[in-house]
Enzyme design. Structure first.
Site, PDB file in Angstrom:
ATOM      1  N   GLY A  68       0.790  -1.229   0.000  1.00 15.35           N
ATOM      2  CA  GLY A  68       0.000   0.000   0.000  1.00 15.35           C
ATOM      3  C   GLY A  68       0.821   1.277   0.000  1.00 15.35           C
ATOM      4  O   GLY A  68       0.406   2.294  -0.548  1.00 15.35           O
ATOM      5  N   HIS A 560       2.040  -3.452  19.827  1.00 14.32           N
ATOM      6  CA  HIS A 560       2.346  -4.860  19.579  1.00 14.32           C
ATOM      7  C   HIS A 560       1.079  -5.702  19.414  1.00 14.32           C
ATOM      8  O   HIS A 560       0.944  -6.737  20.066  1.00 14.32           O
ATOM      9  CB  HIS A 560       3.190  -5.423  20.730  1.00 14.32           C
ATOM     10  CG  HIS A 560       4.563  -4.848  20.822  1.00 14.32           C
ATOM     11  ND1 HIS A 560       5.372  -5.016  21.925  1.00 14.32           N
ATOM     12  CD2 HIS A 560       5.294  -4.117  19.948  1.00 14.32           C
ATOM     13  CE1 HIS A 560       6.537  -4.397  21.726  1.00 14.32           C
ATOM     14  NE2 HIS A 560       6.505  -3.835  20.538  1.00 14.32           N
ATOM     15  N   SER A 605       9.490  -7.611  16.351  1.00 14.06           N
ATOM     16  CA  SER A 605      10.000  -7.740  14.991  1.00 14.06           C
ATOM     17  C   SER A 605      10.874  -8.980  14.792  1.00 14.06           C
ATOM     18  O   SER A 605      10.782  -9.660  13.771  1.00 14.06           O
ATOM     19  CB  SER A 605      10.772  -6.481  14.596  1.00 14.06           C
ATOM     20  OG  SER A 605      11.892  -6.315  15.438  1.00 14.06           O
TER      21      SER A 605
HETATM   22  C1  LIG Z   1       5.436   2.552  16.213  1.00 16.24           C
HETATM   23  C2  LIG Z   1       5.887   1.121  16.415  1.00 16.24           C
HETATM   24  C3  LIG Z   1       7.004   0.855  17.205  1.00 16.24           C
HETATM   25  C4  LIG Z   1       7.431  -0.461  17.387  1.00 16.24           C
HETATM   26  N1  LIG Z   1       8.604  -0.695  18.041  1.00 16.24           N
HETATM   27  C5  LIG Z   1       9.155  -1.932  17.979  1.00 16.24           C
HETATM   28  C6  LIG Z   1      10.488  -2.163  18.402  1.00 16.24           C
HETATM   29  O1  LIG Z   1      11.196  -1.251  18.855  1.00 16.24           O
HETATM   30  N2  LIG Z   1      10.999  -3.417  18.281  1.00 16.24           N
HETATM   31  C7  LIG Z   1      10.248  -4.444  17.769  1.00 16.24           C
HETATM   32  O2  LIG Z   1      10.748  -5.570  17.694  1.00 16.24           O
HETATM   33  N3  LIG Z   1       8.978  -4.267  17.376  1.00 16.24           N
HETATM   34  C8  LIG Z   1       8.433  -3.020  17.436  1.00 16.24           C
HETATM   35  N4  LIG Z   1       7.174  -2.813  16.945  1.00 16.24           N
HETATM   36  C9  LIG Z   1       6.395  -3.967  16.484  1.00 16.24           C
HETATM   37  C10 LIG Z   1       6.866  -4.557  15.169  1.00 16.24           C
HETATM   38  O3  LIG Z   1       7.481  -3.580  14.356  1.00 16.24           O
HETATM   39  C11 LIG Z   1       5.656  -5.162  14.450  1.00 16.24           C
HETATM   40  O4  LIG Z   1       4.991  -6.059  15.318  1.00 16.24           O
HETATM   41  C12 LIG Z   1       6.060  -5.923  13.197  1.00 16.24           C
HETATM   42  O5  LIG Z   1       6.861  -5.107  12.379  1.00 16.24           O
HETATM   43  C13 LIG Z   1       4.806  -6.370  12.447  1.00 16.24           C
HETATM   44  O6  LIG Z   1       5.167  -7.014  11.267  1.00 16.24           O
HETATM   45  P1  LIG Z   1       4.040  -7.526  10.253  1.00 16.24           P
HETATM   46  O7  LIG Z   1       4.733  -8.164   9.125  1.00 16.24           O
HETATM   47  O8  LIG Z   1       3.036  -8.305  11.019  1.00 16.24           O
HETATM   48  O9  LIG Z   1       3.272  -6.204   9.789  1.00 16.24           O
HETATM   49  P2  LIG Z   1       3.852  -4.913   9.055  1.00 16.24           P
HETATM   50  O10 LIG Z   1       5.324  -4.850   9.134  1.00 16.24           O
HETATM   51  O11 LIG Z   1       3.089  -3.754   9.582  1.00 16.24           O
HETATM   52  O12 LIG Z   1       3.510  -5.150   7.532  1.00 16.24           O
HETATM   53  C14 LIG Z   1       2.232  -5.030   6.966  1.00 16.24           C
HETATM   54  C15 LIG Z   1       2.420  -4.455   5.570  1.00 16.24           C
HETATM   55  O13 LIG Z   1       1.233  -4.627   4.821  1.00 16.24           O
HETATM   56  C16 LIG Z   1       0.932  -3.432   4.147  1.00 16.24           C
HETATM   57  N5  LIG Z   1      -0.521  -3.458   3.934  1.00 16.24           N
HETATM   58  C17 LIG Z   1      -1.481  -3.507   4.869  1.00 16.24           C
HETATM   59  N6  LIG Z   1      -2.688  -3.585   4.308  1.00 16.24           N
HETATM   60  C18 LIG Z   1      -2.489  -3.613   2.973  1.00 16.24           C
HETATM   61  C19 LIG Z   1      -3.351  -3.705   1.853  1.00 16.24           C
HETATM   62  N7  LIG Z   1      -4.673  -3.816   2.007  1.00 16.24           N
HETATM   63  N8  LIG Z   1      -2.801  -3.677   0.628  1.00 16.24           N
HETATM   64  C20 LIG Z   1      -1.459  -3.583   0.457  1.00 16.24           C
HETATM   65  N9  LIG Z   1      -0.597  -3.502   1.489  1.00 16.24           N
HETATM   66  C21 LIG Z   1      -1.114  -3.519   2.727  1.00 16.24           C
HETATM   67  C22 LIG Z   1       1.436  -2.353   5.059  1.00 16.24           C
HETATM   68  O14 LIG Z   1       1.636  -1.132   4.390  1.00 16.24           O
HETATM   69  C23 LIG Z   1       2.711  -2.966   5.579  1.00 16.24           C
HETATM   70  O15 LIG Z   1       3.805  -2.719   4.734  1.00 16.24           O
HETATM   71  C24 LIG Z   1       6.705  -1.514  16.794  1.00 16.24           C
HETATM   72  C25 LIG Z   1       5.582  -1.247  16.012  1.00 16.24           C
HETATM   73  C26 LIG Z   1       5.179   0.057  15.802  1.00 16.24           C
HETATM   74  C27 LIG Z   1       3.986   0.330  14.928  1.00 16.24           C
END
Ligand SMILES: Cc1cc2nc3c(=O)[nH]c(=O)nc-3n(C[C@H](O)[C@H](O)[C@H](O)COP(=O)(O)OP(=O)(O)OC[C@H]3O[C@@H](n4cnc5c(N)ncnc54)[C@H](O)[C@@H]3O)c2cc1C
Ligand SMILES: *[C@@H]1O[C@H](CO)[C@@H](O)[C@H](O)[C@H]1NC(C)=O
Ligand SMILES: *[C@@H]1O[C@H](CO)[C@@H](O)[C@H](O)[C@H]1NC(C)=O
Ligand SMILES: *[C@@H]1O[C@H](CO)[C@@H](O)[C@H](O)[C@H]1NC(C)=O
Ligand SMILES: *[C@@H]1O[C@H](CO)[C@@H](O)[C@H](O)[C@H]1NC(C)=O
Ligand SMILES: *[C@@H]1O[C@H](CO)[C@@H](O)[C@H](O)[C@H]1NC(C)=O
Length: 622
Positions: A68, A560, A605
């Site tokens: 996205g 988280h 992460s």
């Molecule tokens: C502000 C913040 C601080 C954090 N701090 C830490 C930290 O210090 N250390 C740590 O280990 N973890 C941290 N976390 C948690 C960790 O980063 C997340 O739990 C982890 O990155 C989630 O990974 P994911 O693959 O599940 O989702 P994401 O990495 O969020 O990936 C989802 C992806 O899907 C895309 N997407 C969503 N819907 C659609 C759609 N309909 N069409 C196309 N694309 C779409 C999004 O744009 C995104 O790129 C933090 C999280 C946040 C938000």
């Protein structure tokens, strides 16, 4: 978020015959949709890029990724560790979700940032790079997931990371030297340690030790109990954040079979003969919107949903997979009745306390207070890529309840918990989860994480020309359960995110007790003598009742969310099985934080990368 999507672009770099890498080729959504893929990955985030990069290692396999947001390499706000916090709430990087009004938090609406761009939330997070305990990973297996335990996940967590140095605090202790066998050395994510520490760090560490929290120089090997200097996802050669966009994607972007479309929002999974009942649904591709135009792309083998703990369940529901009652009410024909979709949402809420320091202490506040220092530090960061601008939070303590809650209080909390659990009519999965969590209460596990922030971290403005230390108290094993569901059949409408923070009073009581403990630590030497006064909570907030009011007024989240497409036995109400396939489908997998069935004492992460690496290996092996 409206239909004002930015222009779409296909990013891929044609492989050259020789060693020269050709410039990245940009094309459009129509071109992306015209190709056929073996695997289509929805979401180019933390997990999505990891799984796509690994699958595309085989040049005969074509992988398409629909993301996205945009690709934003060389963006100083993303890359500079010290500026990470400013990415939250900025629509260029953040989907900007929020909670429903939270009744137990004075009906406040809490912002819920999620990374929007190649790299997802690894692009905006705080770069803490740690792990939970063996026991907490082993609990995944206890809810029906054969093949998922600490032992099963560790090799894949290691596969994602590349440690090149060791903890400087360990080097100064009598601990062993060298990179631990539990730490990976060949993966794409640079894992390292801060090279700048506040002069308040050692006094804080010692005050924690004097308050009963031991140092731990080996937190990555399955027992992170106690206090440690965490690794960070920062490349110390460049001083930049190391995240999925600039590693898993950028390192492999020249592969012609790794095709990434940005600025395109997936709206639903397409299925073969979706009206046929019985048998398993077969995903054939993904519909998406780009520049207000609808497209769909075709997947020969599988669709992999990696849109994260908020949007993966949203896309499932938009596709007809979820609680039939919720779907029918919105005019969506249910294809698979799977009531676990969007349920079991667990998050890590936190409360902070900030203390004003005597003059002369060097903390993050100095960048606000001393322009000369800030300019010098900026020059240092530009020249040698290190120092305070390359620093993120890293001093963490994972503490059990017994360390700071009296046994009388804990017994009362448990009694109340049992009553509230019974009254909440838990699902079968929740009953199982609560059984595990209750067995953890008296164990040496990190029920609460305490983060040391050398700098102001309160609700109000800091005083001019003043330095602070802050402690963040973060609940790790919440008993509260929330949900995320669509509230509209419009795929571009935001889903309704209701974490129901503090809906079990055990959670709020744990945080209030943790807040009291942090106040005790601040009164303990060698920290106490550097402190002038507490600023948040204000000094007149003293009684349990006042502290509870304070917690309800200021608690927020460390971001988280998990559990919204839980990996668990079907009979318990799971959404995916141990092969990560959505129940009732032949070839739709979920690979992201939403499959984590039970919350853990860690930032996420490193675990999410491990899930993605393990998923890729499973898919490759057929
Ligand atoms: C502000 C913040 C601080 C954090 N701090 C830490 C930290 O210090 N250390 C740590 O280990 N973890 C941290 N976390 C948690 C960790 O980063 C997340 O739990 C982890 O990155 C989630 O990974 P994911 O693959 O599940 O989702 P994401 O990495 O969020 O990936 C989802 C992806 O899907 C895309 N997407 C969503 N819907 C659609 C759609 N309909 N069409 C196309 N694309 C779409 C999004 O744009 C995104 O790129 C933090 C999280 C946040 C938000
Ligand atoms: C380790 O010890 C050295 C020498 O005493 C000191 O200069 C350095 O700051 C210490 N490092 C840390 C992280 O405490
Ligand atoms: C850090 O980045 C540089 C430049 O991209 C790269 O060559 C190096 O391998 C990275 N280091 C680690 C530990 O990943
Ligand atoms: C800030 O505080 C320091 C230390 O107390 C003092 O030397 C300095 O003059 C102050 N600066 C301003 C602008 O008040
Ligand atoms: C501000 O920082 C500079 C550079 O480190 C230092 O020389 C100066 O003493 C600092 N000023 C104050 C008021 O502390
Ligand atoms: C859900 O949608 C209805 C109808 O559009 C609206 O009235 C309601 O406020 C929405 N609820 C939430 C939580 O967004």
């Amino acid at each position: 978020m409206g239909r004002a999507l930015s222009y779409a672009s296909i990013l891929f770099l044609a492989a050259s015959a020789g060693a020269e890498i050709l410039p990245r080729t940009l094309t459009n959504a129509a071109e992306f949709a015209s190709k056929q893929y073996d695997y289509l990955v929805v979401g180019g985030g933390t997990a999505g890029l990891a799984v796509a990069a690994r699958l595309s290692e085989d040049p005969k396999i074509t992988v398409g990724v629909i993301e996205g947001g945009q690709y934003m390499p060389n963006d100083p706000l993303i890359d500079t560790p010290r500026s990470a916090i400013s990415l939250q709430g900025n629509p260029k990087y953040d989907w900007m979700f929020e909670t429903t009004p939270q009744p137990n938090l004075n009906n406040r609406v809490i912002p819920i940032p999620r990374g929007k761009g190649l790299g997802g939330s690894s692009m905006i997070n705080l770069m803490v790079f740690n792990r939970a305990s063996k026991k907490e990973y082993d609990a995944w297996g206890e809810v029906g997931n054969t093949g998922w335990s600490w032992k099963d996940l560790l090799p894949y967590m290691k596969k994602a990371e590349r440690f090149t140095s060791t903890d400087p605090f360990r080097a100064n202790s009598s601990g062993p030297s060298g990179i631990y066998p539990s730490q990976g050395q060949n993966g794409p994510i640079a894992a390292s340690f801060n090279d700048w520490y506040s002069d308040m760090t050692t006094p804080y560490n010692q005050a924690m030790v004097n308050s009963g929290v031991p140092m731990n120089y080996d937190p990555d090997s399955g027992n992170p109990f106690g206090q440690y200097n965490s690794a960070t996802a920062v490349n110390r050669t460049t001083g930049k954040r190391s995240y999925a966009g600039t590693t898993y994607f950028a390192y492999n972007a020249e592969r012609p079979n790794f095709v990434v479309l940005t600025g395109a929002q997936a709206t639903k999974i397409d299925f073969e003969n979706p009206t046929v009942t019985g048998g398993k649904l077969r995903a054939t591709g993904v519909s998406f919107v780009s520049n207000s135009t609808d497209y769909s792309a075709y997947a020969r083998k599988e669709v992999i949903l990696s849109a994260g703990a908020i949007q993966s369940p949203q896309i499932l529901e938009l596709s007809g997979i979820g609680n039939s009652t919720i779907l029918r009410a919105l005019g969506i024909s249910p294809l698979i009745d799977l009531p676990g979709v969007g349920e079991d949402l667990q998050d890590h809420p936190f409360i902070s306390a900030s203390y004003e320091l005597k003059p002369g202490k060097t903390t993050f506040d100095i960048l606000r207070n001393n322009a000369t220092f800030a300019a010098e530090a900026q020059a240092q960061y530009a020249n040698t890529h290190d120092g305070i601008y390359a620093t993120t939070i890293s001093i963490l303590s994972f503490v059990d309840l017994k360390t700071f809650v009296s046994s009388t209080k804990l017994n009362a909390m448990r009694k109340q918990l049992d009553q509230e659990i019974a009254a909440s009519k838990p699902s079968r999965l929740q009953e199982k989860q609560y059984q595990i969590q209750k067995s953890w209460i008296n164990q040496k596990l990190g029920h609460v994480e305490f983060i040391f922030n050398p700098g102001y971290f309160g609700a109000g403005p800091p005083k001019a020309n003043t330095s602070y230390v802050a402690m963040l108290m973060i609940l790790q094993h919440p008993f509260s359960r929330g949900s995320v569901h669509i509230n509209s059949s419009d795929p571009l409408a935001k889903p309704t995110f209701d974490p129901r923070y503090f809906s079990k009073s055990f959670d709020q009581d744990s945080l209030v007790e943790a807040l009291k403990f942090s106040m005790k630590v601040a009164q303990t030497e060698p920290l106490a003598s550097s402190i002038v006064a507490r600023q948040d909570p204000p000094p007149n907030v003293v009684t349990d009742a006042d502290l509870l009011t304070y917690a309800k007024t200021y608690t927020r989240t460390i971001h988280h969310p998990i559990g919204t497409a839980a990996m668990a036995a079907k009979e318990l109400g799971g959404v995916v099985g141990p092969d990560l396939k959505v129940y009732g489908t032949a070839n739709l997998r979920i690979v992201d934080a939403s499959i984590i069935p039970l919350h853990m004492g860690t930032h996420l992460s490193r675990t999410v990368y491990g899930i993605a690496e393990k998923a890729a290996a499973m898919i490759k092996s057929g």
